[in-house]
Design a protein around this motif. Sequence first.
Motif, PDB file in Angstrom:
ATOM      1  N   TYR A 170       0.861  -1.183   0.000  1.00  0.00           N
ATOM      2  CA  TYR A 170       0.000   0.000   0.000  1.00  0.00           C
ATOM      3  C   TYR A 170       0.900   1.238   0.000  1.00  0.00           C
ATOM      4  CZ  TYR A 170      -3.309   3.564   1.395  1.00  0.00           C
ATOM      5  OH  TYR A 170      -4.075   4.700   1.436  1.00  0.00           O
ATOM      6  N   ILE A 171       0.767   2.044  -1.036  1.00  0.00           N
ATOM      7  CA  ILE A 171       1.578   3.258  -1.155  1.00  0.00           C
ATOM      8  C   ILE A 171       0.806   4.422  -0.540  1.00  0.00           C
ATOM      9  CG2 ILE A 171       2.794   4.812  -2.733  1.00  0.00           C
ATOM     10  CD1 ILE A 171       3.894   1.957  -2.679  1.00  0.00           C
ATOM     11  N   ARG A 172       1.295   4.909   0.576  1.00  0.00           N
ATOM     12  CA  ARG A 172       0.651   6.066   1.209  1.00  0.00           C
ATOM     13  C   ARG A 172       1.050   7.330   0.443  1.00  0.00           C
ATOM     14  NH1 ARG A 172       1.944   3.081   5.955  1.00  0.00           N
ATOM     15  NH2 ARG A 172       0.118   2.693   7.269  1.00  0.00           N
ATOM     16  N   GLY A 173       0.074   8.109   0.107  1.00  0.00           N
ATOM     17  CA  GLY A 173       0.396   9.360  -0.572  1.00  0.00           C
ATOM     18  C   GLY A 173      -0.669   9.755  -1.572  1.00  0.00           C
ATOM     19  N   ARG A 174      -0.344  10.716  -2.421  1.00  0.00           N
ATOM     20  CA  ARG A 174      -1.294  11.289  -3.364  1.00  0.00           C
ATOM     21  C   ARG A 174      -1.560  10.325  -4.522  1.00  0.00           C
ATOM     22  NH1 ARG A 174       1.202  17.226  -4.411  1.00  0.00           N
ATOM     23  NH2 ARG A 174      -0.819  17.620  -5.397  1.00  0.00           N
ATOM     24  N   GLU A 175      -2.783  10.395  -5.057  1.00  0.00           N
ATOM     25  CA  GLU A 175      -3.166   9.522  -6.166  1.00  0.00           C
ATOM     26  C   GLU A 175      -3.471  10.361  -7.391  1.00  0.00           C
ATOM     27  OE1 GLU A 175      -6.182   5.842  -7.205  1.00  0.00           O
ATOM     28  OE2 GLU A 175      -5.345   6.139  -5.212  1.00  0.00           O
ATOM     29  N   PHE A 176      -2.904   9.929  -8.527  1.00  0.00           N
ATOM     30  CA  PHE A 176      -3.083  10.635  -9.796  1.00  0.00           C
ATOM     31  C   PHE A 176      -3.519   9.653 -10.868  1.00  0.00           C
ATOM     32  CE2 PHE A 176       0.265  12.805  -7.435  1.00  0.00           C
ATOM     33  CZ  PHE A 176      -0.172  14.119  -7.444  1.00  0.00           C
ATOM     34  N   THR A 177      -4.223  10.172 -11.847  1.00  0.00           N
ATOM     35  CA  THR A 177      -4.527   9.386 -13.036  1.00  0.00           C
ATOM     36  C   THR A 177      -4.259  10.257 -14.256  1.00  0.00           C
ATOM     37  OG1 THR A 177      -6.164   7.963 -14.137  1.00  0.00           O
ATOM     38  CG2 THR A 177      -7.004   9.947 -13.048  1.00  0.00           C
ATOM     39  N   VAL A 178      -3.682   9.664 -15.278  1.00  0.00           N
ATOM     40  CA  VAL A 178      -3.201  10.414 -16.441  1.00  0.00           C
ATOM     41  C   VAL A 178      -3.810   9.834 -17.712  1.00  0.00           C
ATOM     42  CG1 VAL A 178      -1.174  11.219 -17.700  1.00  0.00           C
ATOM     43  CG2 VAL A 178      -1.020  10.804 -15.241  1.00  0.00           C
ATOM     44  N   GLY A 179      -4.392  10.685 -18.539  1.00  0.00           N
ATOM     45  CA  GLY A 179      -4.935  10.258 -19.825  1.00  0.00           C
ATOM     46  C   GLY A 179      -3.941  10.501 -20.939  1.00  0.00           C
ATOM     47  N   LEU A 180      -3.920   9.590 -21.903  1.00  0.00           N
ATOM     48  CA  LEU A 180      -3.027   9.717 -23.060  1.00  0.00           C
ATOM     49  C   LEU A 180      -3.818   9.449 -24.335  1.00  0.00           C
ATOM     50  CD1 LEU A 180      -1.349   7.878 -20.682  1.00  0.00           C
ATOM     51  CD2 LEU A 180       0.522   8.675 -22.134  1.00  0.00           C
ATOM     52  N   LEU A 181      -3.481  10.192 -25.384  1.00  0.00           N
ATOM     53  CA  LEU A 181      -4.133  10.059 -26.678  1.00  0.00           C
ATOM     54  C   LEU A 181      -3.079   9.991 -27.764  1.00  0.00           C
ATOM     55  CD1 LEU A 181      -6.862  12.812 -26.198  1.00  0.00           C
ATOM     56  CD2 LEU A 181      -7.269  10.350 -26.150  1.00  0.00           C
TER      57      LEU A 181
END
Length: 726
Positions: free
Chosen positions: A534-545
Amino acid sequence: MRIALTHNLRLSDLEEEAEFDTQETVNALAGAIERLGHRLERFEVSGPASRTVARLEAYSPDLIFNTAEGRRGRFREAFYPALFDELGFPYTGSDAYALAITLDKQLTKLILAKHGIRTPGWQYVEKLSELTAENLHFPVIVKPNFEGSSKGITQDSIAETLEEVHEKVTQALAKYPAGVLVEEYISGRDLTVPFLAAVDNDYDGVLSPVEYVMDPATTEGRKYQIYDYELKTKHNTAVRVRAPASISAKTAEDVRKMAQTIFQVLDCRDLGRIDFRLSDAGVPYFLEINALPSLEPGAGIYAAAELDGLHLDGVINSIIQSAAKRYKIKDSARRQGKPARKTGPLRVGFTYNVKRVKPTVDASEDSEAEYDSPATLQAIREAIASWGHEVVDLEASPELPSVLASTPLDVVFNIAEGFKGRNRESQVPAMLELLDIPYTGSDPATLSIALDKALAKKIVRQAGIHTPNFQLMITGKERLNKDFTTFPLIVKPVAEGSSKGVVSKSVCHSEAELREVVKEIASKYQQPALIEEYIRGREFTVGLLGERRPRVLPPMEIVFLDKEEKNPVYSFQHKLDWTDRIRYDAPAKIEPALLERLRTAARGSFMALGCRDVARIDFRMDDKGRIYFIECNPLPGLTPGWSDLVLIAQGAGMDYRGLIGEIMAPAIRRYKEREARRAADEQPPAKVILEKSAQEKAAGEEKSGNGHHGTPAPVSGDPRTEPKPS
């Protein structure tokens, strides 16, 4: 006409985006073009050129309305016009040659000096050792040679001694290594002279000079009255445009004639703007030219045009008409002397699975969580059809193979999740490949690998991207890896999407909890469970086209709002009901260094997994700032206003229709390539035809002495639309 509006969209206050267009400007331009009766598509061109080319080829505009500045290099403004020329698309504005010259202030001054244009004295410096400033009159101003929008110009840019010049040039070269200009500072007022080639006047389209007037309350205490970067960005409301400029008729005429010469010498087309400094003695000095001027609301070009009776729509129309006249585009909106392009409509198959069983918030029922609701399917249909294509519904049912084999299609827009198993997302693309039908999205191999989270992590880790330590368990009785030194650990199904199987109890704080959750997952989903750090910290999601060099959209951060939740996870419940529990920051509010690390990790993951056209990749960042790949979804949700990728696109200034068009464009390009190959295969080389004809003639003469025997069987139907053999 079919018009493409090419632009760079400003998404931040960073200096590197200072010349880009705001959303307000893009909307104003788009609105004017549409009010003039044209069909418009917006093309945000930041990212790989291959993506822009694919979209333009798919849309096939009659004219490109270009405001794209380019992102880097001394020839950035010239890049897109050069690309348009290569593709054979007409466009507004000056060509690549004129844009490259005018962005180079030093080269522009050298050219104009030969035509008697008065400029302040200057020295161009690429290395500090070249600096002499011996023949310059102080004070002088130090500015970047290859920048616009007053970038790099502040009150501190002016030097009054040789020692100060050395200091300021050293600082400027560190930030702008391509070269700086040391120019004599002219005390006086700033004038700007716009140009619209379509305006019929005595100065070949050069408009009346207008003047920048600065608010004394804002500029009080400033030693030098210059229109610097701070005024253009932070205090832009403190500067207004006075039209016409408060100057004598003789000075106005002199400035317009000087501008007329400059525009002609530098071969500017359609529009432009020249900045002058009117000295305290009333003498005009040329400062710089912008062959790709700002068209933001309130710009000087509109104020000057109003003096000729043109308001915003009239200015935009004059630019379009000027370009149309140069390219001889008639009212029929077809290019003259250009090869015909297929613009549609295409028959676009739409493969999907429809959600008939609604998931429950407690996740007890989630069998069709990855399928799409009728409302989402309708939104996608309408978006595809809005691009001028015919949409053919193809539900991914057991009958799909026979339906595909008997339905004429050009391309397929695929969002089908498949039926069962870890290869389910690859089932429909595999059928399409068997039938040689181009489709959107990644190929079967990538879809299978990405759905298997453990396999995807192995590949991404080999590419040098961090992933949490992980392990697979099938029964829950297996030995726990020694890599797991501390709890909590997180447990999830290895081959599910839409956060299926990820609930609050997925974060386990003991080995007993973990084994119990593993058993539940193995029983419910009939697949192994993935155990991760389990990685404690901020969560990001990135879109690519895109394809080989994808465009990385600005990351979105999933912000957990419940501060009492020590180990939050982006769960199935969050995705069904996120009100008051999480917040989506799109784009994420992060510093440039972190943004670049996320972009690099996202692009590297996309390429390592072989993704194509579209993907969304999830990351966690630990307390040391390390970025960890969590998973990749190459078949992301597309629910308007709800799905992560849609929110990411909105944060990047892309509407829903534009997002669907971006995903579809590479598939249309592949369709055109397939058609070109088929056309080439159907036409044997001329030499082979001649040799065959001679052989047939000889054989015929040998048998009968005159002509051919027998008639070849006729070929019927279009090979593209005939049912393919099974």
